[in-house]
Write an enzyme that holds these catalytic residues in place. Sequence first.
Site, mmCIF file in Angstrom:
data_model
loop_
_atom_site.group_PDB
_atom_site.id
_atom_site.type_symbol
_atom_site.label_atom_id
_atom_site.label_comp_id
_atom_site.label_asym_id
_atom_site.label_seq_id
_atom_site.Cartn_x
_atom_site.Cartn_y
_atom_site.Cartn_z
ATOM 1 N N SER A 138 0.803 -1.227 0.000
ATOM 2 C CA SER A 138 0.000 0.000 0.000
ATOM 3 C C SER A 138 0.832 1.271 0.000
ATOM 4 O O SER A 138 0.273 2.363 0.096
ATOM 5 C CB SER A 138 -0.930 0.008 1.223
ATOM 6 O OG SER A 138 -1.771 -1.124 1.225
ATOM 7 N N VAL A 145 0.869 6.781 0.265
ATOM 8 C CA VAL A 145 0.129 5.715 0.925
ATOM 9 C C VAL A 145 -1.281 5.624 0.352
ATOM 10 O O VAL A 145 -1.949 6.654 0.163
ATOM 11 C CB VAL A 145 0.049 5.962 2.445
ATOM 12 C CG1 VAL A 145 -0.690 4.833 3.137
ATOM 13 C CG2 VAL A 145 1.448 6.127 3.035
ATOM 14 N N CYS A 146 -1.724 4.401 0.068
ATOM 15 C CA CYS A 146 -3.118 4.172 -0.311
ATOM 16 C C CYS A 146 -3.922 4.092 0.982
ATOM 17 O O CYS A 146 -3.958 3.062 1.649
ATOM 18 C CB CYS A 146 -3.250 2.882 -1.112
ATOM 19 S SG CYS A 146 -4.960 2.473 -1.558
ATOM 20 N N GLN A 147 -4.563 5.200 1.357
ATOM 21 C CA GLN A 147 -5.289 5.302 2.620
ATOM 22 C C GLN A 147 -6.692 5.847 2.346
ATOM 23 O O GLN A 147 -6.886 7.063 2.290
ATOM 24 C CB GLN A 147 -4.533 6.199 3.603
ATOM 25 C CG GLN A 147 -5.076 6.161 5.015
ATOM 26 C CD GLN A 147 -4.226 6.982 5.976
ATOM 27 O OE1 GLN A 147 -3.461 7.856 5.572
ATOM 28 N NE2 GLN A 147 -4.375 6.722 7.262
ATOM 29 N N GLN A 171 -2.722 -0.160 9.045
ATOM 30 C CA GLN A 171 -2.441 -0.598 7.686
ATOM 31 C C GLN A 171 -1.053 -1.240 7.588
ATOM 32 O O GLN A 171 -0.862 -2.216 6.854
ATOM 33 C CB GLN A 171 -2.545 0.600 6.738
ATOM 34 C CG GLN A 171 -2.663 0.225 5.283
ATOM 35 C CD GLN A 171 -3.296 1.332 4.479
ATOM 36 O OE1 GLN A 171 -4.263 1.955 4.909
ATOM 37 N NE2 GLN A 171 -2.757 1.592 3.310
#
Length: 216
Positions: A138, A145-147, A171
């Site tokens: 991620s 960051v894929c958040q 995460q």
Amino acid sequence: MRGSRYRGEAVRRVSVPGVPVAGCEGSSTGVRGLRCGGDKYPGTFQFRFPGGAAPPRGVSRIPAPSIKVCPELEEARRWEGVRDVRPLDGNVRRWGGLLLPNNPPYNTGAFRFELTFSPNHPLEPPCATLRTPIYHPSVDLEGRVCQPLTTHGHWEPATRAIQVLQDLLLQLDSPDPRRLLRPDVARELQERPEEFRRRAEEHTRLHAEPRPEPRT
């Protein structure tokens, strides 16, 4: 202008140009009687004007993000999942610190992060970036960051900065191949989990910072 002159029943929620960003209290404009807007109007001032009068010249009805961010910074500093959280270059809307994962393969190191707040915070989400390289599906090679929590489609203005950091730590502790910025790493996590763990542990050993001593 003195605060005693502007006492009355009407309350306007405003921001005041000239309030020091890093100070979180006081004013360089001479305006007095200011306080934070509270839970209902986060990130705003309250100022009392006589009889519902309009604000003085130079005072605008816009969010004051630094007023909300300051107490959130103190809240984040008290959380056990981070260390050394502080404004970067004296800018209260740019935080840096160390994130401390709890689970393998990252729990042998500490990861430096940056959290940047929009000038329209809390109406717009902050952006979290990892400055320490990490082998994670991620997090891309630039630290982005894929958040989902901090996307415009999911963001809620009532969300606090500590919740963003807690979500980021979760995460790291529980990599999810569905939240992917590195498809090859996500594929490895799904198809060859032991190989993924070995690579992630080695990457952590090479790049992560030493973990600080536990708080007493």
